[in-house]
Write a protein that holds these residues in place. Structure first.
Motif, short mmCIF file in Angstrom:
data_model
loop_
_atom_site.label_atom_id
_atom_site.label_comp_id
_atom_site.label_asym_id
_atom_site.label_seq_id
_atom_site.Cartn_x
_atom_site.Cartn_y
_atom_site.Cartn_z
N PRO A 14 0.84 -1.20 0.00
CA PRO A 14 0.00 0.00 0.00
C PRO A 14 0.88 1.25 0.00
CG PRO A 14 -0.60 -1.49 1.79
CD PRO A 14 0.67 -1.98 1.22
N ALA A 15 0.42 2.27 -0.72
CA ALA A 15 1.12 3.56 -0.78
C ALA A 15 0.11 4.65 -0.40
CB ALA A 15 1.69 3.81 -2.16
N ILE A 16 0.28 5.20 0.80
CA ILE A 16 -0.59 6.27 1.28
C ILE A 16 -0.03 7.58 0.75
CG2 ILE A 16 -1.47 7.45 3.34
CD1 ILE A 16 -0.83 4.70 4.82
N ILE A 17 -0.88 8.36 0.08
CA ILE A 17 -0.43 9.62 -0.52
C ILE A 17 -0.90 10.78 0.35
CG2 ILE A 17 -0.44 11.04 -2.61
CD1 ILE A 17 0.79 8.19 -2.91
N MET A 27 -5.06 10.00 -1.16
CA MET A 27 -5.53 8.75 -1.76
C MET A 27 -4.69 7.59 -1.25
SD MET A 27 -3.99 8.71 -5.67
CE MET A 27 -4.46 6.99 -5.91
N LEU A 28 -5.11 6.39 -1.63
CA LEU A 28 -4.36 5.18 -1.36
C LEU A 28 -4.20 4.44 -2.68
CD1 LEU A 28 -3.21 2.93 0.56
CD2 LEU A 28 -5.52 2.01 0.59
N GLY A 29 -2.99 4.01 -2.97
CA GLY A 29 -2.73 3.21 -4.17
C GLY A 29 -1.83 2.05 -3.78
N TYR A 30 -1.38 1.29 -4.79
CA TYR A 30 -0.49 0.17 -4.55
C TYR A 30 0.70 0.26 -5.48
CZ TYR A 30 -4.26 -1.68 -1.77
OH TYR A 30 -5.22 -1.83 -0.80
N MET A 31 1.85 -0.14 -4.96
CA MET A 31 3.07 -0.12 -5.74
C MET A 31 3.72 -1.50 -5.74
SD MET A 31 5.19 3.32 -4.82
CE MET A 31 4.76 4.88 -5.54
N ASN A 32 4.28 -1.85 -6.88
CA ASN A 32 5.21 -2.97 -6.92
C ASN A 32 6.61 -2.37 -7.08
OD1 ASN A 32 5.38 -2.23 -9.61
ND2 ASN A 32 4.42 -4.09 -10.40
N GLN A 33 7.61 -3.24 -7.20
CA GLN A 33 8.99 -2.77 -7.30
C GLN A 33 9.17 -1.83 -8.49
OE1 GLN A 33 11.73 -3.79 -5.16
NE2 GLN A 33 12.77 -2.11 -6.19
N ASP A 34 8.58 -2.17 -9.63
CA ASP A 34 8.73 -1.34 -10.83
C ASP A 34 8.08 0.04 -10.65
OD1 ASP A 34 10.13 -3.36 -12.11
OD2 ASP A 34 8.37 -4.15 -13.14
N VAL A 45 4.47 10.22 -8.98
CA VAL A 45 4.05 8.99 -8.33
C VAL A 45 3.40 8.06 -9.35
CG1 VAL A 45 2.59 7.98 -6.53
CG2 VAL A 45 3.77 10.14 -6.10
N THR A 46 3.91 6.83 -9.36
CA THR A 46 3.43 5.78 -10.25
C THR A 46 2.97 4.60 -9.41
OG1 THR A 46 4.91 6.46 -12.03
CG2 THR A 46 4.07 4.21 -12.13
N THR A 79 4.50 -0.82 4.05
CA THR A 79 3.54 0.24 3.73
C THR A 79 4.31 1.53 3.56
OG1 THR A 79 1.80 -0.82 5.05
CG2 THR A 79 1.48 1.50 4.49
N LEU A 80 4.02 2.25 2.48
CA LEU A 80 4.74 3.49 2.17
C LEU A 80 3.88 4.71 2.48
CD1 LEU A 80 6.29 2.46 -1.27
CD2 LEU A 80 7.37 2.37 1.00
N LEU A 81 4.51 5.73 3.01
CA LEU A 81 3.89 7.04 3.15
C LEU A 81 4.61 7.96 2.17
CD1 LEU A 81 1.95 9.02 4.54
CD2 LEU A 81 3.75 9.43 6.24
N ILE A 82 3.88 8.43 1.18
CA ILE A 82 4.49 9.24 0.12
C ILE A 82 3.93 10.65 0.20
CG2 ILE A 82 4.82 9.46 -2.37
CD1 ILE A 82 4.44 6.43 -2.57
#
Length: 198
Positions: A14-17, A27-34, A45-46, A79-82
């Motif tokens: 999960p990536a919390i923006i 917003m909340l999104g999801y990230m993989n390594q790429d 932000v991708t 979990t990332l906070l961006i």
């Protein structure tokens, strides 16, 4: 940064923006390594879109990019906070956030106090309200009170009574907020000027 992309067996975290200035969650999104690597490289932000099954840079179609400021990982590394500076609204429905809220800056208790002062200004006939009585007396009285409180802060700053200094500081800030409202401004207007001097 060590990120555990394999914890959930789908390679996503999960990536919390969060807005870097207002501190509001957008917003909340999801990230993989790429997606993470592309975000770092492009400073936009991708995410990995689960519906499109591909990388998706927020704003690639709308122009409403999320410009990267910082990325933090949580204690479990999953979990990332961006923090970002958004260009335009964040939600695909056109609102500032995905919770249909305005992305306005709040100053916590001071914003609550400003709302109370505004209410008293709009209801200045309230005989019991000190703030309403100041608005009834007009700009000269309000400005005079700010001046008096400022002088008292200076006097107390030269003494060793910290409690009195802090109380006079609170009085000055309170009356300054009243003066701002009397002039048709809020704390946000002053903060904007300070930020522009950055």
């Amino acid at each position: 940064m060590e990120i555990d992309f394999n914890k959930n067996n789908d390679g996503l975290v999960p990536a919390i923006i969060q807005d870097a200035i207002t501190k509001n969650v957008l917003m909340l999104g999801y990230m993989n390594q790429d997606a993470y690597q592309k975000t770092i490289a492009s400073k936009k932000v991708t995410f990995f879109s689960r519906t499109k099954n591909r990388l998706w840079t927020k704003g690639e179609e709308s122009g409403n990019f999320l410009n990267l400021v910082d990325i933090k990982n949580d204690c479990d590394k999953d979990t990332l906070l961006i923090t970002v500076t958004p260009t335009g609204p964040t939600c695909h429905k056109g609102s500032d956030t995905c919770w249909d809220e305005e992305n306005t800056q709040s100053f916590g208790f001071l914003s609550t106090l400003e709302a109370v002062i505004k209410h008293r200004k709009e209801n200045k006939e309230d005989e019991k309200s000190y703030v309403a009585s100041l608005f009834r007396k007009g700009m000269n009285k309000i400005a005079q009170k700010v001046g008096e409180e400022a002088v008292e802060v200076v006097i107390e700053a030269k003494d060793d009574n910290e409690e009195l200094f802090l109380n006079e500081s609170a009085d000055l800030l309170f009356h300054y907020l009243i003066l701002l409202q009397a002039k048709g401004y809020t704390l946000k207007d002053v903060v904007n000027i300070l930020q522009s001097r950055g």
